[in-house]
Design a protein around this motif. Structure first.
Motif, PDB file in Angstrom:
ATOM      1  N   SER A 150       0.813   5.411  -7.971  1.00  0.00           N
ATOM      2  CA  SER A 150      -0.083   4.324  -7.570  1.00  0.00           C
ATOM      3  C   SER A 150       0.592   3.520  -6.466  1.00  0.00           C
ATOM      4  N   THR A 151       0.044   2.372  -6.144  1.00  0.00           N
ATOM      5  CA  THR A 151       0.602   1.447  -5.157  1.00  0.00           C
ATOM      6  C   THR A 151       0.705   0.067  -5.793  1.00  0.00           C
ATOM      7  N   PRO A 152       1.538  -0.824  -5.259  1.00  0.00           N
ATOM      8  CA  PRO A 152       1.558  -2.186  -5.796  1.00  0.00           C
ATOM      9  C   PRO A 152       0.184  -2.849  -5.783  1.00  0.00           C
ATOM     10  N   LYS A 153      -0.603  -2.595  -4.750  1.00  0.00           N
ATOM     11  CA  LYS A 153      -1.942  -3.193  -4.671  1.00  0.00           C
ATOM     12  C   LYS A 153      -2.837  -2.672  -5.791  1.00  0.00           C
ATOM     13  N   ASP A 154      -2.877  -1.350  -5.996  1.00  0.00           N
ATOM     14  CA  ASP A 154      -3.696  -0.779  -7.073  1.00  0.00           C
ATOM     15  C   ASP A 154      -3.175  -1.201  -8.447  1.00  0.00           C
ATOM     16  N   LEU A 155      -1.856  -1.215  -8.587  1.00  0.00           N
ATOM     17  CA  LEU A 155      -1.272  -1.571  -9.877  1.00  0.00           C
ATOM     18  C   LEU A 155      -1.616  -3.019 -10.237  1.00  0.00           C
ATOM     19  N   THR A 156      -1.683  -3.879  -9.242  1.00  0.00           N
ATOM     20  CA  THR A 156      -2.108  -5.255  -9.472  1.00  0.00           C
ATOM     21  C   THR A 156      -3.532  -5.297 -10.010  1.00  0.00           C
ATOM     22  N   ALA A 157      -4.436  -4.540  -9.394  1.00  0.00           N
ATOM     23  CA  ALA A 157      -5.821  -4.508  -9.861  1.00  0.00           C
ATOM     24  C   ALA A 157      -5.910  -3.937 -11.273  1.00  0.00           C
ATOM     25  N   PHE A 158      -5.105  -2.912 -11.548  1.00  0.00           N
ATOM     26  CA  PHE A 158      -5.140  -2.314 -12.885  1.00  0.00           C
ATOM     27  C   PHE A 158      -4.703  -3.309 -13.953  1.00  0.00           C
TER      28      PHE A 158
ATOM     29  N   THR B 168       0.819  -1.214   0.000  1.00  0.00           N
ATOM     30  CA  THR B 168       0.000   0.000   0.000  1.00  0.00           C
ATOM     31  C   THR B 168       0.853   1.266   0.000  1.00  0.00           C
ATOM     32  N   ASP B 169       2.148   1.129  -0.216  1.00  0.00           N
ATOM     33  CA  ASP B 169       3.017   2.296  -0.378  1.00  0.00           C
ATOM     34  C   ASP B 169       2.785   2.932  -1.742  1.00  0.00           C
ATOM     35  N   HIS B 170       2.714   4.260  -1.767  1.00  0.00           N
ATOM     36  CA  HIS B 170       2.630   4.969  -3.041  1.00  0.00           C
ATOM     37  C   HIS B 170       3.993   4.966  -3.724  1.00  0.00           C
ATOM     38  N   MET B 171       3.983   5.099  -5.045  1.00  0.00           N
ATOM     39  CA  MET B 171       5.226   5.093  -5.818  1.00  0.00           C
ATOM     40  C   MET B 171       4.940   5.669  -7.191  1.00  0.00           C
ATOM     41  N   ARG B 172       5.972   6.139  -7.849  1.00  0.00           N
ATOM     42  CA  ARG B 172       5.829   6.611  -9.234  1.00  0.00           C
ATOM     43  C   ARG B 172       5.885   5.397 -10.150  1.00  0.00           C
ATOM     44  N   ILE B 173       4.869   5.255 -11.016  1.00  0.00           N
ATOM     45  CA  ILE B 173       4.825   4.075 -11.872  1.00  0.00           C
ATOM     46  C   ILE B 173       5.474   4.317 -13.227  1.00  0.00           C
TER      47      ILE B 173
ATOM     48  N   PHE C 202       6.282  -5.691 -10.148  1.00  0.00           N
ATOM     49  CA  PHE C 202       7.661  -5.814  -9.669  1.00  0.00           C
ATOM     50  C   PHE C 202       8.255  -4.411  -9.656  1.00  0.00           C
ATOM     51  N   SER C 203       8.554  -3.910  -8.456  1.00  0.00           N
ATOM     52  CA  SER C 203       8.991  -2.518  -8.299  1.00  0.00           C
ATOM     53  C   SER C 203      10.303  -2.465  -7.540  1.00  0.00           C
ATOM     54  N   ILE C 204      11.283  -1.749  -8.093  1.00  0.00           N
ATOM     55  CA  ILE C 204      12.535  -1.517  -7.382  1.00  0.00           C
ATOM     56  C   ILE C 204      12.723  -0.017  -7.211  1.00  0.00           C
ATOM     57  N   THR C 205      13.501   0.354  -6.176  1.00  0.00           N
ATOM     58  CA  THR C 205      13.564   1.761  -5.796  1.00  0.00           C
ATOM     59  C   THR C 205      14.825   2.456  -6.295  1.00  0.00           C
ATOM     60  N   THR C 206      15.158   2.187  -7.543  1.00  0.00           N
ATOM     61  CA  THR C 206      16.146   2.991  -8.252  1.00  0.00           C
ATOM     62  C   THR C 206      15.851   2.887  -9.737  1.00  0.00           C
ATOM     63  N   GLN C 207      16.296   3.858 -10.494  1.00  0.00           N
ATOM     64  CA  GLN C 207      16.086   3.836 -11.937  1.00  0.00           C
ATOM     65  C   GLN C 207      17.170   3.011 -12.608  1.00  0.00           C
TER      66      GLN C 207
ATOM     67  N   LEU D   1      -9.702   1.231  -8.261  1.00  0.00           N
ATOM     68  CA  LEU D   1      -8.429   1.809  -7.835  1.00  0.00           C
ATOM     69  C   LEU D   1      -8.710   2.989  -6.906  1.00  0.00           C
ATOM     70  N   THR D   2      -8.240   2.900  -5.687  1.00  0.00           N
ATOM     71  CA  THR D   2      -8.537   3.927  -4.690  1.00  0.00           C
ATOM     72  C   THR D   2      -7.317   4.728  -4.261  1.00  0.00           C
ATOM     73  N   ALA D   3      -6.135   4.335  -4.710  1.00  0.00           N
ATOM     74  CA  ALA D   3      -4.903   5.006  -4.273  1.00  0.00           C
ATOM     75  C   ALA D   3      -4.051   5.426  -5.464  1.00  0.00           C
ATOM     76  N   THR D   4      -4.698   5.696  -6.594  1.00  0.00           N
ATOM     77  CA  THR D   4      -3.996   6.051  -7.828  1.00  0.00           C
ATOM     78  C   THR D   4      -4.395   7.457  -8.245  1.00  0.00           C
ATOM     79  N   SER D   5      -3.416   8.242  -8.694  1.00  0.00           N
ATOM     80  CA  SER D   5      -3.684   9.636  -9.056  1.00  0.00           C
ATOM     81  C   SER D   5      -2.668  10.102 -10.087  1.00  0.00           C
ATOM     82  N   LEU D   6      -2.983  11.239 -10.698  1.00  0.00           N
ATOM     83  CA  LEU D   6      -2.064  11.889 -11.637  1.00  0.00           C
ATOM     84  C   LEU D   6      -1.803  13.303 -11.139  1.00  0.00           C
ATOM     85  N   PRO D   7      -0.763  13.483 -10.315  1.00  0.00           N
ATOM     86  CA  PRO D   7      -0.489  14.793  -9.733  1.00  0.00           C
ATOM     87  C   PRO D   7       0.199  15.719 -10.731  1.00  0.00           C
ATOM     88  N   GLN D   8       0.271  16.973 -10.352  1.00  0.00           N
ATOM     89  CA  GLN D   8       1.023  17.961 -11.126  1.00  0.00           C
ATOM     90  C   GLN D   8       2.335  18.330 -10.437  1.00  0.00           C
TER      91      GLN D   8
END
Length: 398
Positions: free
Chosen positions: A281-289, A97-102, A366-371, A234-241
């Motif tokens: 988004s979050t891993p949970k939301d991304l899974t549902a998507f 449920t952690d947010h992250m840039r997808i 599958f999410s890792i925390t570096t580019q 999806l309840t934790a997904t957004s497109l911020p500015q």
């Protein structure tokens, strides 16, 4: 969002050594998103142990990410694997449920919006930029929606333009007018005749979003909520500015093997990526998507057949596991154990994969925390792809 990094990330938090971060937490096997239903469908002990060891090895690399989280879902049974930390300062473990840039997985969302409108008769795949967006440069007018969605348009990539790079390098948090991003390349001709070849371009998905807005009279963010978030729950997904991330979030890092990780989670404004890579988004939301998107839950079989026309050898950015082919805002990943469909992405602090089987019943995020990419760390990327393929095999039972 792009195969080209955004220049140098601004130092947001004090640098900490990766060894210290991994010493705090080591490797953690996460609790299930649906714990009551997961216990009877764990991978065999040897497979689960092997997957955990691979994640541990990944975060222990000198150039590796401080954290990694993988979500495997089979029907209503979910298993979360994680290693390292979500934040090197607190030492807490990553969470589904952690947010992250997808990053460029956001391109699948713009595909979902466009194909939903195609299914409703508001757009056609053969509609051109000239017909829908007549104010765009004349030299682009013959490009079709289909060519934008499968990256055969020839549109020059705004994120590779000198003007964009200069601004983002000087001020990564610069607020762009997202609907004017194509202005950076408005004086350029097409890179090639539309439809003649494949070339990944962030401009394509900006144009897709603008076409969706033009035919509906509604903002792209509203269309995302109505056509994607709501139908898929999806309840934790957004497109911020802006550059801020909602709490809690999976911190993203720039890795210096000598000095340790530098937190770049909030170094870059999402306005410069918008429909090409700005979604949070979050891993949970991304899974549902990805289950709904790859599984065909958002539109008819007729539209889906058009989406599943693939260009062999066309790579997502970064490349995903196995052999890749490009469809309409969707990639086919053919591994040694079988085939999944989805999208990858990378942006400062994050590298992402979201994929599912064609029926949507089994999925992997599958999410890792570096580019990581073919240009900034090909060795790490090669290892990440190997690990991703092993997770696909676990998903498919191979």
């Amino acid at each position: 969002m792009s195969p080209r990094p955004y220049g140098h990330a601004r130092r947001i938090r004090p640098s900490l050594r990766l060894a210290a971060a991994t010493a705090v937490c080591g490797v953690l096997l996460g609790a299930s998103v649906l714990p009551a239903q997961a216990a009877d469908r764990n991978p065999p002990p040897d497979r689960g142990a092997a997957l955990r060891k691979e994640l541990r090895t990944l975060v222990e690399r000198p150039d590796g990410p401080p954290g990694v989280i993988a979500v495997l879902r089979d029907g209503d049974r979910t298993k979360v694997y994680r290693a390292g930390v979500a934040d090197v300062e607190s030492g807490r473990p990553p969470s589904a449920t952690d947010h992250m840039r997808i990053a460029s997985v956001a391109k699948a969302f713009s595909g979902a919006v466009a194909l939903s409108l195609v299914d409703r008769g508001r757009l056609r795949l053969d509609d051109t930029i000239g017909e829908v967006l007549p104010g765009q440069p004349d030299q682009w007018h013959e490009v079709t929606l289909r060519q934008l969605l499968n990256h055969t348009s020839g549109l020059p990539d705004y994120s590779a333009s000198r003007g964009f790079i200069d601004i983002i390098s000087e001020d990564p948090r610069h607020h762009f007018e997202s609907r004017r991003l194509l202005d950076f390349v408005a004086d350029e001709d097409l890179a090639f005749r539309p439809g003649s070849r494949y070339e990944y371009s962030n401009s394509d998905n900006i144009a897709v979003a603008l076409m969706a807005e033009a035919v509906t009279g509604r903002r792209y963010e509203t269309l995302l909520r109505e056509l994607v978030y709501r139908p898929l729950g999806l309840t934790a997904t957004s497109l911020p500015q802006g550059y801020r991330l909602p709490e809690p979030y999976l911190h993203g890092y720039q890795i210096d093997p000598q000095d340790g990780p530098v937190d770049v989670s909030e170094a870059v404004s999402a306005s410069g990526a918008w429909a090409a890579g700005g979604i949070v988004s979050t891993p949970k939301d991304l899974t549902a998507f990805i289950r709904g998107y790859a599984g065909g839950a958002l539109y008819s079989d007729r539209t889906r057949r058009e989406q599943f026309r693939f260009i062999p050898g066309a790579l997502s950015q970064p490349p995903g596991p196995g052999r890749t082919a490009a469809g309409l805002a969707l990639y086919r990943y053919t591994t040694r154990c079988g085939t999944v469909y989805g999208h990858t992405g990378n942006t400062p602090g994050y590298t992402q994969l979201a994929a599912a089987t064609a029926d949507g019943k089994r999925s992997l995020t599958f999410s890792i925390t570096t580019q990581t990419s073919l240009t900034n760390n090909p060795e790490l990327l090669a290892r990440v792809r190997e690990v991703q393929e092993d997770f696909v095999c676990a998903l498919l039972g191979g």
